[in-house]
Scaffold this motif. Structure first.
Motif, PDB file in Angstrom:
ATOM      1  N   LYS A 121       1.461-113.289 -94.151  1.00 27.16           N
ATOM      2  CA  LYS A 121       1.295-112.220 -95.134  1.00 27.16           C
ATOM      3  C   LYS A 121       0.020-111.436 -94.835  1.00 27.16           C
ATOM      4  N   GLY A 162       2.726-117.187 -97.577  1.00 28.37           N
ATOM      5  CA  GLY A 162       3.316-117.745 -98.796  1.00 28.37           C
ATOM      6  C   GLY A 162       2.229-118.028 -99.809  1.00 28.37           C
ATOM      7  N   THR A 163       2.238-119.229-100.333  1.00 25.85           N
ATOM      8  CA  THR A 163       1.238-119.586-101.334  1.00 25.85           C
ATOM      9  C   THR A 163       0.031-120.292-100.716  1.00 25.85           C
ATOM     10  N   GLU A 224      -1.471-122.434-103.847  1.00 33.04           N
ATOM     11  CA  GLU A 224      -1.107-122.181-105.243  1.00 33.04           C
ATOM     12  C   GLU A 224       0.144-122.964-105.567  1.00 33.04           C
ATOM     13  N   GLY A 226       2.540-123.239-108.665  1.00 33.50           N
ATOM     14  CA  GLY A 226       2.846-122.677-109.979  1.00 33.50           C
ATOM     15  C   GLY A 226       1.634-121.895-110.471  1.00 33.50           C
ATOM     16  N   PHE A 227       1.219-122.178-111.680  1.00 31.36           N
ATOM     17  CA  PHE A 227       0.034-121.495-112.214  1.00 31.36           C
ATOM     18  C   PHE A 227      -1.233-122.286-111.917  1.00 31.36           C
TER      19      PHE A 227
ATOM     20  N   LEU B 269      11.728-115.781-104.649  1.00 27.74           N
ATOM     21  CA  LEU B 269      10.297-115.697-104.313  1.00 27.74           C
ATOM     22  C   LEU B 269       9.474-115.258-105.519  1.00 27.74           C
ATOM     23  N   ASP B 271       9.940-115.808-108.586  1.00 25.78           N
ATOM     24  CA  ASP B 271       9.782-116.818-109.640  1.00 25.78           C
ATOM     25  C   ASP B 271       8.618-117.768-109.368  1.00 25.78           C
ATOM     26  N   LYS B 272       8.067-117.715-108.166  1.00 23.92           N
ATOM     27  CA  LYS B 272       6.889-118.539-107.863  1.00 23.92           C
ATOM     28  C   LYS B 272       5.646-117.773-108.318  1.00 23.92           C
ATOM     29  N   ALA B 273       4.860-118.455-109.138  1.00 25.28           N
ATOM     30  CA  ALA B 273       3.706-117.799-109.765  1.00 25.28           C
ATOM     31  C   ALA B 273       2.781-117.140-108.738  1.00 25.28           C
ATOM     32  N   GLY B 274       2.545-117.836-107.644  1.00 22.86           N
ATOM     33  CA  GLY B 274       1.627-117.317-106.617  1.00 22.86           C
ATOM     34  C   GLY B 274       2.136-116.007-106.041  1.00 22.86           C
ATOM     35  N   ASN B 275       3.428-115.953-105.764  1.00 23.13           N
ATOM     36  CA  ASN B 275       4.010-114.731-105.194  1.00 23.13           C
ATOM     37  C   ASN B 275       3.943-113.584-106.187  1.00 23.13           C
ATOM     38  N   GLN B 278       0.626-111.914-106.241  1.00 17.53           N
ATOM     39  CA  GLN B 278       0.404-111.043-105.086  1.00 17.53           C
ATOM     40  C   GLN B 278       1.279-109.794-105.138  1.00 17.53           C
TER      41      GLN B 278
END
Lengths: 509, 409
Positions: A121, A162-163, A224, A226-227, B269, B271-275, B278
């Motif tokens: 990313k 991604g995360t 990351e 979730g929250f 994608l 639905d993932k909080a991190g995405n 961003q």
């Protein structure tokens, strides 16, 4: 004819401005900050002596930030001027104290689109003077509270996929351009203002208490979930080996800090954060290091306006009843201590803390706290924090050999009102009270004050058992580009009108 | 000579304008594309256009081998017209719109707009103007009617939604019914989503129902406050759908499936909080929603600053895009529910052929095909009775008449 041509020229000018706005300004950032802080200091940083009188002053930070983004490149510069009102020789003096300097100046090269990093990313290299801000700024932060802030001359390679994200950074310092004279870094030794208002040479440290690191390297990884977020940090800073007479020798002592944070969210409304970090190898003086820090903090949303939190931090320190060369004092690196261990800045900031200011005779800190936040209005936030401080290890009673002092240091109350007058103007006022113990008094006698007592060969003068501090901070943050854009937008808006005029003029009569 | 100078002036002007024009439009002068090679999808500046926008931004359309152009549309009526004429192959669209158009409420009766899949649940709200500050609080439904009655003594109360028979219109009508406000005692108007805040600012309406971020923007600008979120009225209610042109769905079925796959992957994608975090600044760009990313980010995360000194509400049930396939399955039962609402609120004089219309407009088989290929679970709750969160009245899609006899109007 002349009228028509004037109209056309005007139309052309506006269209060009519009083009400039859309293309050029869309990636341009220009904003400024002017922040004044008037402080009343009657025991900020350290308890005052009975005969000392409070001080009042106003400091000011003025920043101009300019950023620009283009294909594969981002640039950012932050110029700032830091001063205390009245520092000039006179109101007409042309010597202004030379307080203007670069806070940040970096360029970031973006590699995302290259074949090698296509699946990432973000992949970029950020070079130059920059803030290193990670997580809650406990160990690496901008220290925004301080008017001058904190910055590093460094290179940081950033990855994001991604995360996951990872940063690898490094710095290598020299005090000037050198030629065949080796790489010993003398840095610029810092000074402190002692309680008697004199300047004293400061020992090496990480919070403007002395010479900077010679070099540093770090790896930061975050994920990351979730929250919530989990992060890992490995940070190594290398200090030039000191020798007698304030000089340095070839080679460095390396301090290594490693650990992790978890920033958790419970039922979306509640926060639970935990951290553990270990610090080892050597400190900057060459002592063996064996220190750690553990922290657990919570913040529960009681209702839509009120949040309450409990927490505790433990930063290891030495048993000061014993002598020894092992440094067990955990150093919170290059973070924002003001955010954590009381707003009065008694710990891990400029004022010495420990037996005679000696790093291997610093008992560390236990901070148990209660935090509360109440949003009285949409633009008015009240907060009250109460800290109960203890020394993290035994404290020697230097006046009675073999005896120890109670480890309780005191209670600090921090009350803050934060009011956003407009989007661009923020007003913050605070009052803090420290109710200190005899142990705190003893541990805050390091540095110059200890020297004064020793010189006079006189017993210590007991400090007051309380300190007060209040401030009023006004921050003005104009969005200069926004203003320019608004002006341009209104100019562009008139294009239609002008176009109609031109059309009318061009119609056959 | 004068003429020559004039011509030269015009030529110079034209040359420079043409030179700057690509910059002005911010789009490279494109070569004419072969008809049918590019799929055109429209969207309205709302946070829930994210699946389409992010499928584009993530490069997912490319990944599935379809060339997609996304275009920002000015209003839902625009979207309707462009889908019906084929100017757009598909769009981010109100779930209720195809039923409203087909039944003649929001368009020419019998016009078919096909629902390929759902894009999201939840994430809309009702904003009251700041005039109601202190008179009605968050979720204080019992105080709405007295406040409206009080206001109506001096001036007609105006409420706004985005399209007749669309989701926002139906949420607004349900809200009025819930509060015991006579539907005819207030004036109901239609305003496109991005214009809601500006219109409330100048006093053109007292309440509006719209998707995010515009409720959040109204709070941030101090224009109004969030009275209720639609998930408080109906948890996991259907909201936006991917609606497509009939001919496109029939003649380019395989390409549509690829489009759906790309969007489904974007939904996963998102639905993932991190995405989500961003994606907020991307969605907030001027070319998409054109709103501050902090407002988009907060409301996307279910964090609602309510305004009018009411503090912050954090939702566990907020805008979702996938929920392991629960969100994306286009349910006929929901289509029937919307048509029953038209009858309930007098928008239709007589009951339509609920099931036949739902069968005609919802491409459920197509969705099942795509979901199976992607191994996405297909919910088994369609056509079973359900009820809204606030109004506990049970709706049985096999018997809308029974519901219509007991529900508040």
């Amino acid at each position: 004819m002349k009228k028509r041509f004037t109209h056309k020229a005007l139309l052309l000018l506006i269209l060009c401005l519009f083009a400039l706005e859309k293309e050029g300004f869309s990636q341009l950032l220009i904003n400024a900050q002017l922040r004044t802080r008037t402080e009343f200091r009657d025991g900020q940083g350290t308890l005052p002596l009975p005969h000392q009188t409070p001080s009042i002053f106003t400091s000011q930070r003025t920043r101009l930030n300019i950023g620009y983004g283009m294909d594969k490149l981002r640039l950012f510069t932050s110029i700032q001027d830091i001063r205390v009102w009245g520092q000039d020789a006179s109101t007409i003096s042309n010597i202004d104290g030379n307080k203007l300097f670069l806070h940040e100046a970096w360029g970031e090269i973006v590699f995302n689109d290259t074949t090698l990093f296509k699946s990432f990313k973000n992949v970029s290299l950020k070079l130059g003077r920059q803030e290193l801000v990670y997580d809650d700024e406990r160990l690496l932060g901008s220290l925004n509270w301080l008017q001058q802030g904190r910055r590093h001359d460094a290179a940081v390679l950033k990855f994001a996929k991604g995360t996951w994200s990872a940063d690898i950074g490094g710095a290598f310092n020299q005090q000037r351009e050198l030629k065949n004279t080796g790489n010993i870094y003398y840095g610029v030794p810092g000074t402190q203002i002692a309680t008697d208002s004199t300047n004293v040479a400061a020992p090496a440290g990480t919070n403007f208490i002395g010479t900077m690191y010679k070099s540093m390297q770090f790896l930061y990884v975050s994920k990351e979930i979730g929250f919530s977020k989990a992060t890992f940090l490995l940070f190594k800073d290398d200090f030039q080996k000191p020798i007698a007479g304030g000089k340095f020798a070839k080679g460095t002592y390396s301090r290594v800090t490693v650990g992790a944070n978890i920033f958790g969210t419970l039922m979306r409304k509640h926060k639970i954060d935990g951290s553990f970090f270990y610090q080892g190898n050597k400190d900057k003086l060459g002592n063996k290091m064996d220190a750690y820090m553990a922290s657990l903090s919570t913040l529960f949303a009681i209702d839509r306006k009120l949040s309450l939190g409990l927490g505790g931090d433990y930063l290891s320190g030495n048993n000061t009843t014993k002598s020894g060369e092992v440094n067990r004092r955990f150093d919170p690196l290059y973070g924002t201590p003001h955010k954590f261990w009381g707003y009065m800045d008694y710990f891990y900031v400029a004022d010495a803390y420990g037996v005679q200011g000696n790093v291997t005779r610093n008992p560390g800190l236990i901070d148990l706290y209660l935090k509360s936040r109440y949003k009285l209005k949409d633009n008015l936030l009240l907060s009250l924090d109460i800290h109960e401080f203890y020394a993290g290890n035994k404290v020697a009673d230097e006046t009675t050999p073999g005896q120890t002092l109670d480890t309780r240091l005191g209670t600090e109350f921090d009350f803050i009102i934060n009011y956003n007058f407009t989007k661009q103007i923020g007003i913050e006022a605070g009052y803090s009270l420290m109710l200190g113990t005899n142990t705190l008094d003893r541990l805050k006698r390091g540095g110059n004050q200890g020297a004064i007592a020793a010189t006079a060969n006189a017993p210590y003068i007991n400090k007051r058992n309380n300190g007060n501090w209040a401030y009023l901070m006004i921050t003005i943050r104009p969005d200069l580009l926004g203003q320019i854009n608004d002006k341009l937008a209104s100019l562009v808006k008139s294009v239609d009108g002008l176009r109609k005029d031109v059309d009318t003029l061009n119609q056959p009569k | 000579m004068k003429k020559l100078l004039n011509k030269l002036g015009v030529a110079l002007l034209l040359a420079i304008v043409l030179f700057t024009l690509p910059s002005v439009t911010n789009a490279p002068a494109s070569e004419p594309k072969e008809k049918h090679s590019v799929i055109r999808l429209g969207f309205i500046p709302l946070t829930d256009c994210s699946p389409i926008v992010m499928a584009k931004e993530y490069g997912l359309f490319k990944k599935y081998g379809v060339e997609v152009e996304v275009s920002k549309e000015a209003s839902w009526a625009n979207v309707r017209d462009k889908i019906l004429t084929g100017e757009l192959d598909g769009a981010h669209c109100l779930f209720g719109m195809p039923f409203s158009v087909y039944t003649g409420i929001g368009g020419k009766a019998g016009s078919e707009m096909k629902i390929a899949m759902m894009l999201n649940v939840n994430g809309q709200a009702i904003t009251l103007s700041k005039e109601f500050c202190g008179k009605v609080g968050f979720k204080q439904v019992n105080k709405i009617s007295p406040a409206i009655t009080e206001k109506a003594k001096n001036k007609e109360v105006i409420v706004a939604a985005t399209f007749p028979g669309g989701t926002h219109d139906i949420w607004m009508r349900n809200w009025l019914a819930m509060a015991g406000v006579n539907q005819k005692s207030v004036k109901q108007i239609t305003i496109p989503p991005p214009q809601m805040v500006a219109n409330m600012k100048v006093g053109n309406m007292d309440a509006f129902c719209v998707g995010e971020p515009w409720n959040g923007v109204a709070v941030k600008q101090g224009v109004g406050f969030t009275q209720i979120a639609t998930q408080d009225m109906w948890k996991d209610h259907p909201e936006k759908a991917l609606v497509v042109n009939k001919k496109f769905s029939e003649e380019r079925r395989e390409e549509l499936k690829k489009v759906m796959m790309a969007i489904l992957e974007a939904c996963k994608l998102l639905d993932k909080a991190g995405n989500r975090k961003q994606s907020a600044p991307i969605i907030g760009k001027a070319s998409y929603v054109n709103a501050a990313s902090d407002v988009i980010d907060n409301r996307l995360a279910g964090i609602y600053d309510l305004g009018c000194d009411q503090g912050q509400e954090v939702y566990k049930d907020y805008m979702f895009f996938h929920k392991d396939g629960f969100v994306n399955y286009p349910r006929k039962a929901y289509g029937i529910w919307f048509m029953a609402q038209y009858v309930r609120f007098g928008m239709l004089d007589e009951a339509p052929d609920y099931k036949a219309i739902a069968d005609k407009l919802i491409l459920q088989d197509l969705y099942k095909e795509v979901a199976s290929e992607m191994k996405i679970p297909i919910p088994s709750d369609d056509m079973k009775p359900f009820s809204m969160t606030f109004d506990k009245t049970v709706f049985d899609p096999s018997n809308p008449e029974a519901y219509l006899k007991i529900c508040k109007k």
